[in-house]
Write an enzyme that holds these catalytic residues in place. Structure first.
Site, PDB file in Angstrom:
ATOM      1  N   SER A 150     -40.317  -9.189 -13.043  1.00  0.00           N
ATOM      2  CA  SER A 150     -41.685  -8.743 -13.322  1.00  0.00           C
ATOM      3  C   SER A 150     -41.980  -7.307 -12.886  1.00  0.00           C
ATOM      4  CB  SER A 150     -42.706  -9.686 -12.685  1.00  0.00           C
ATOM      5  OG  SER A 150     -42.734  -9.533 -11.288  1.00  0.00           O
TER       6      SER A 150
ATOM      7  N   LYS B  63     -46.844  -7.439  -6.997  1.00  0.00           N
ATOM      8  CA  LYS B  63     -47.347  -6.787  -8.211  1.00  0.00           C
ATOM      9  C   LYS B  63     -47.929  -5.425  -7.843  1.00  0.00           C
ATOM     10  CE  LYS B  63     -46.626 -10.604 -10.498  1.00  0.00           C
ATOM     11  NZ  LYS B  63     -45.427 -10.744 -11.244  1.00  0.00           N
TER      12      LYS B  63
END
Length: 177
Positions: A43, A91
């Site tokens: 990711s 993230k």
């Protein structure tokens, strides 16, 4: 023989008392200051784990710097997953409270980030479970800010906040005019 037994007991007492001091100090450091975490998955590629599954990056997560839930756009943060509280995710912060964000596949094309929340995204769009899947994230889920890549050695570096091209808050004056 009795002298050796006494010395052995003193050694054992010193070890046990040192252990009972070292463990709380270590736990406090890990809880309040910083710890290391292995970054798994795709990711955050290409910034983290550029080689894919072959070599996972290990980052230093600074807990002290987020103690007041202060982050800036472009920071890479660790937080508890809003979908699974047993899992921590890593993230990039794209928007802060009050920002207007153009989403990438969220149920609304544009979102105003509510107070006490921020918008997070993985760098590898389409391979990331992030705010585009579950919406703005409460700052209370924040766990740490990635400050350095510490493994593998050829990738040692300080992580500076940066936003990917065409990501970040919309300029409201530009949108109105």
């Amino acid at each position: 023989m009795a002298q050796q037994a006494t010395a052995g007991r003193r050694y054992l007492q010193a070890f046990v008392s040192g252990f009972f001091v070292a463990v709380p100090v270590t736990v406090t450091v890990l809880d309040r200051l910083a710890y290391v975490a292995r970054v798994e998955g795709a990711s955050m590629q290409p910034f983290l784990n550029p080689e894919g599954r072959l070599d996972c990056d290990v980052v230093l997560l600074n807990r002290w710097s987020v103690r007041n839930y202060e982050v800036q756009r472009g920071d890479i943060v660790s937080l508890m997953s809003p979908k699974n509280p047993q899992q921590k995710i890593i993230k990039r912060v794209i928007g802060l409270e009050g920002d207007f964000i153009r989403t990438l596949g969220y149920k609304n094309r544009y979102v105003r980030v509510p107070d006490g929340h921020f918008w997070i995204e993985g760098d590898h769009h389409g391979h990331s479970l992030d705010s585009n899947s579950f919406g703005p994230v409460a700052v209370g889920l924040l766990h740490g800010r990635a400050s350095h890549i510490i493994w593998p050695p050829n990738r040692w570096q300080r992580i500076k906040p940066s936003l990917p091209a065409n990501r970040g808050p919309l300029d409201t004056e530009e949108e109105e005019g």
